[in-house]
Design a protein around this motif. Structure first.
Motif, PDB file in Angstrom:
ATOM      1  N   UNK A  91       0.830  -1.204   0.000  1.00  0.00           N
ATOM      2  CA  UNK A  91       0.000   0.000   0.000  1.00  0.00           C
ATOM      3  C   UNK A  91       0.864   1.253   0.000  1.00  0.00           C
ATOM      4  N   UNK A  92       0.397   2.232  -0.777  1.00  0.00           N
ATOM      5  CA  UNK A  92       0.991   3.561  -0.772  1.00  0.00           C
ATOM      6  C   UNK A  92      -0.118   4.519  -0.334  1.00  0.00           C
ATOM      7  N   UNK A  93       0.142   5.807  -0.412  1.00  0.00           N
ATOM      8  CA  UNK A  93      -0.875   6.770   0.002  1.00  0.00           C
ATOM      9  C   UNK A  93      -2.181   6.624  -0.772  1.00  0.00           C
ATOM     10  N   UNK A  94      -2.091   6.351  -2.089  1.00  0.00           N
ATOM     11  CA  UNK A  94      -3.293   6.319  -2.922  1.00  0.00           C
ATOM     12  C   UNK A  94      -3.618   4.969  -3.528  1.00  0.00           C
ATOM     13  N   UNK A  95      -2.709   4.018  -3.406  1.00  0.00           N
ATOM     14  CA  UNK A  95      -2.825   2.777  -4.170  1.00  0.00           C
ATOM     15  C   UNK A  95      -2.630   1.537  -3.315  1.00  0.00           C
ATOM     16  N   UNK A  96      -3.109   0.439  -3.871  1.00  0.00           N
ATOM     17  CA  UNK A  96      -2.813  -0.886  -3.337  1.00  0.00           C
ATOM     18  C   UNK A  96      -2.345  -1.739  -4.508  1.00  0.00           C
ATOM     19  N   UNK A  97      -1.225  -2.415  -4.335  1.00  0.00           N
ATOM     20  CA  UNK A  97      -0.737  -3.385  -5.302  1.00  0.00           C
ATOM     21  C   UNK A  97      -0.981  -4.744  -4.668  1.00  0.00           C
ATOM     22  N   UNK A 129      -2.172  -6.288  -9.491  1.00  0.00           N
ATOM     23  CA  UNK A 129      -3.154  -5.313  -9.944  1.00  0.00           C
ATOM     24  C   UNK A 129      -2.903  -4.046  -9.136  1.00  0.00           C
ATOM     25  N   UNK A 130      -2.931  -2.911  -9.807  1.00  0.00           N
ATOM     26  CA  UNK A 130      -2.785  -1.628  -9.125  1.00  0.00           C
ATOM     27  C   UNK A 130      -4.189  -1.056  -8.967  1.00  0.00           C
ATOM     28  N   UNK A 131      -4.603  -0.926  -7.715  1.00  0.00           N
ATOM     29  CA  UNK A 131      -5.966  -0.525  -7.393  1.00  0.00           C
ATOM     30  C   UNK A 131      -5.927   0.807  -6.660  1.00  0.00           C
ATOM     31  N   UNK A 165     -10.862   1.105  -8.090  1.00  0.00           N
ATOM     32  CA  UNK A 165     -10.729   0.952  -9.535  1.00  0.00           C
ATOM     33  C   UNK A 165      -9.359   0.359  -9.870  1.00  0.00           C
ATOM     34  N   UNK A 166      -9.336  -0.583 -10.801  1.00  0.00           N
ATOM     35  CA  UNK A 166      -8.080  -1.160 -11.278  1.00  0.00           C
ATOM     36  C   UNK A 166      -7.502  -0.202 -12.312  1.00  0.00           C
ATOM     37  N   UNK A 167      -6.305   0.301 -12.029  1.00  0.00           N
ATOM     38  CA  UNK A 167      -5.663   1.302 -12.877  1.00  0.00           C
ATOM     39  C   UNK A 167      -4.643   0.692 -13.828  1.00  0.00           C
ATOM     40  N   UNK A 168      -4.039  -0.417 -13.398  1.00  0.00           N
ATOM     41  CA  UNK A 168      -2.981  -0.996 -14.201  1.00  0.00           C
ATOM     42  C   UNK A 168      -2.454  -2.274 -13.599  1.00  0.00           C
ATOM     43  N   UNK A 169      -1.290  -2.659 -14.100  1.00  0.00           N
ATOM     44  CA  UNK A 169      -0.648  -3.899 -13.718  1.00  0.00           C
ATOM     45  C   UNK A 169       0.846  -3.639 -13.563  1.00  0.00           C
ATOM     46  N   UNK A 205       4.057   6.175  -8.671  1.00  0.00           N
ATOM     47  CA  UNK A 205       3.851   5.755  -7.281  1.00  0.00           C
ATOM     48  C   UNK A 205       3.898   4.227  -7.153  1.00  0.00           C
ATOM     49  N   UNK A 206       3.218   3.540  -8.055  1.00  0.00           N
ATOM     50  CA  UNK A 206       3.165   2.080  -8.000  1.00  0.00           C
ATOM     51  C   UNK A 206       4.522   1.452  -8.302  1.00  0.00           C
TER      52      UNK A 206
END
Length: 166
Positions: free
Chosen positions: A14-20, A68-70, A76-80, A110-111
């Protein structure tokens, strides 16, 4: 950027805005778009054909190294982002694809930064390869601390190898 540490490499990052996190079946529509979108695939050899997409769909769910980058805010799934052993001297390689509507928001940087930081906790270096013509990707790799190491011809295009050491 704050990266939440993990006890297990497959655990979510996890980052500030994302979850991998590992890819789930529900992520397949977004991941399939990544594989088939001509703009996303411009520097990745073009869109993947349907028969290969079906094979990849069966293999990617829960597969180690595929994240998955959420977006945390709305799931929302943004990328991979993929982090896996590669052919470049057995080094760990990071690669990434993001849906075009999320480009320019800093999500990819970020991811990828988080994935590289996580990998460097356990390996001596991380590499990434992009086409020389992919200026956006090259800027991203440099922004997260990877350095241009060499250029070469592969797959009919000039490629650039980047590396970051722990």
């Amino acid at each position: 950027m704050t990266v939440t540490p993990s006890r297990h490499p497959a655990a979510a990052l996890r980052t500030e805005r994302l979850e991998l996190r590992p890819v789930r079946s529900a992520d397949l529509p977004a991941v399939t778009r990544l594989w088939t979108d001509p703009e996303v695939r411009r520097h990745l050899g073009g869109p993947v054909i349907a028969s290969v997409v079906r094979i990849r769909q069966r293999r990617i769910v829960g597969a180690p190294g595929f994240h998955a980058v959420v977006r945390a805010e709305d799931r929302a799934v943004l990328g991979l982002v993929t982090v896996e052993p590669a052919g470049h001297g057995g080094e760990t390689e990071v690669s990434y694809q993001f849906l075009p509507e999320h480009w320019g928001s800093g999500y990819a940087r970020e991811a990828v930064a988080a994935a590289v930081a996580r990998a460097l906790e356990t390996v001596p270096s991380v590499v990434a390869v992009t086409q020389e013509a992919n200026a956006r990707s090259r800027r991203l790799l440099e922004a997260v601390g990877l350095e241009h190491e060499e250029s070469f011809e592969e797959w009919g295009a000039r490629q650039v190898l980047y590396r970051r050491r722990a």
